[in-house]
Design an enzyme around this catalytic site. Sequence first.
Site, PDB file in Angstrom:
ATOM      1  N   LYS A  62       0.840  -1.197   0.000  1.00  0.00           N
ATOM      2  CA  LYS A  62       0.000   0.000   0.000  1.00  0.00           C
ATOM      3  C   LYS A  62       0.872   1.242   0.000  1.00  0.00           C
ATOM      4  O   LYS A  62       1.920   1.269   0.645  1.00  0.00           O
ATOM      5  CB  LYS A  62      -0.907   0.025   1.235  1.00  0.00           C
ATOM      6  CG  LYS A  62      -1.934  -1.104   1.270  1.00  0.00           C
ATOM      7  CD  LYS A  62      -2.791  -1.051   2.524  1.00  0.00           C
ATOM      8  CE  LYS A  62      -3.827  -2.174   2.531  1.00  0.00           C
ATOM      9  NZ  LYS A  62      -4.673  -2.161   3.741  1.00  0.00           N
ATOM     10  N   SER A 113      -7.539  -4.962   7.659  1.00  0.00           N
ATOM     11  CA  SER A 113      -6.977  -6.228   8.156  1.00  0.00           C
ATOM     12  C   SER A 113      -5.710  -5.952   8.945  1.00  0.00           C
ATOM     13  O   SER A 113      -4.763  -5.387   8.405  1.00  0.00           O
ATOM     14  CB  SER A 113      -6.642  -7.153   6.979  1.00  0.00           C
ATOM     15  OG  SER A 113      -5.932  -6.445   5.977  1.00  0.00           O
ATOM     16  N   LYS A 115      -5.436   6.143   3.586  1.00  0.00           N
ATOM     17  CA  LYS A 115      -5.914   5.880   4.950  1.00  0.00           C
ATOM     18  C   LYS A 115      -4.772   5.858   5.950  1.00  0.00           C
ATOM     19  O   LYS A 115      -4.968   6.184   7.137  1.00  0.00           O
ATOM     20  CB  LYS A 115      -6.719   4.582   5.001  1.00  0.00           C
ATOM     21  CG  LYS A 115      -5.971   3.321   4.563  1.00  0.00           C
ATOM     22  CD  LYS A 115      -5.322   2.569   5.705  1.00  0.00           C
ATOM     23  CE  LYS A 115      -4.602   1.328   5.214  1.00  0.00           C
ATOM     24  NZ  LYS A 115      -4.028   0.542   6.299  1.00  0.00           N
ATOM     25  N   ASP A 168     -11.272   0.215   5.734  1.00  0.00           N
ATOM     26  CA  ASP A 168      -9.847   0.286   6.052  1.00  0.00           C
ATOM     27  C   ASP A 168      -9.532   1.558   6.836  1.00  0.00           C
ATOM     28  O   ASP A 168      -8.692   1.559   7.745  1.00  0.00           O
ATOM     29  CB  ASP A 168      -9.047   0.258   4.751  1.00  0.00           C
ATOM     30  CG  ASP A 168      -7.693  -0.418   4.909  1.00  0.00           C
ATOM     31  OD1 ASP A 168      -7.338  -0.789   6.042  1.00  0.00           O
ATOM     32  OD2 ASP A 168      -6.991  -0.576   3.897  1.00  0.00           O
ATOM     33  N   THR A 205      -7.870   1.548  10.617  1.00  0.00           N
ATOM     34  CA  THR A 205      -6.529   2.077  10.806  1.00  0.00           C
ATOM     35  C   THR A 205      -6.506   3.308  11.697  1.00  0.00           C
ATOM     36  O   THR A 205      -5.514   3.568  12.386  1.00  0.00           O
ATOM     37  CB  THR A 205      -5.903   2.403   9.434  1.00  0.00           C
ATOM     38  OG1 THR A 205      -6.097   1.296   8.557  1.00  0.00           O
ATOM     39  CG2 THR A 205      -4.424   2.664   9.552  1.00  0.00           C
TER      40      THR A 205
END
Length: 339
Positions: A115, A146, A199, A252, A256
């Site tokens: 990412k 995740s 994010k 997400d 986060t």
Amino acid sequence: MTATPDKQHSGRRRITVFGAGAWGTALAQAFSAAHEVCLWGRDAEHLRALALTHENRRYLPDIRLSNALHFETDFSHAARGADLHLVVTPLAGLRDAARALHRLQPGTPLLWACKGLEAGSGRLPHEIVAEELGDAAASGVLTGPSFAAEVARGLPTAITLAAADAAFAHHWVAALHQPRLRIYANTDVVGCEIGGAVKNVMAIAAGVSDGMGFGLNARAALITRGLAEISRLATALGGSSETLMGLTGMGDLILTCTGNLSRNRRVGLELAKGSTLADILRDLGHVAEGVSTAREVVGLARRHGVEMPICEAVDALLHHGLDARGAVEKLLARDPRHE
């Protein structure tokens, strides 16, 4: 190491996961329940310890790894004969990995779980892969809310597999989907990658806000306005705003920004205490992609005329000498406007 008839009939694949950090180990663990999985890492001593103890004490302590997992330190041996290559290195390693894999075994399906935006170029992961393998490569991204430790423990998780080729996405979703690791197909690669990248920047902002004691109301406002920023950038790049309402956007982002396992949120919490960025990253022991991504996101947004004040404040905090209180005041001083 090629597929046997029995393996093809049973649906088992040979998957090589490149990257023995927390997330690579967790995905290797998850997929080893249904497939033959090899985990490659560049640190030979680390890999030998994994093979001996079946525990990744450096990144996932106290989690027993499957006895079915194989470990390999030779990149060529790990790559050859695999039905799927899955790159789970930090983003900085994706380009070299894709190039090497294409040279060793061209045409093998490739997924990545990296990412961010490439430092210097501002490229998204799929753009890096296209430059190395070509636009027609059988490839896609795994992304979504995740934490590695929870996936490794087998706790229920839902993520997205996005690929420009819908048939490719659905094929590998069917192969990899499990009751406790649910995978959903998507064709909006840009939207999914922007959600996964930005994010992390927002999580740093959330950590700063929480670390300075601004409360849950402020965090909720930050997440909501952060999602608006992410959506503006994604749509400017050709992504879909609908994607950002799902797992790779809202899901997400919430995880986060609020989860205590978030490395990027931890960076923000420590910055709020007055710690230096160099000390924070040294003590973290993991890569916090939001740190390098912040600069690239701001540059990308400016090139496309997209307003991203939260990302700009985080970039100023990380890279331009603004302190945590100054970053918050910079945001609070903005003029009111229509939502």
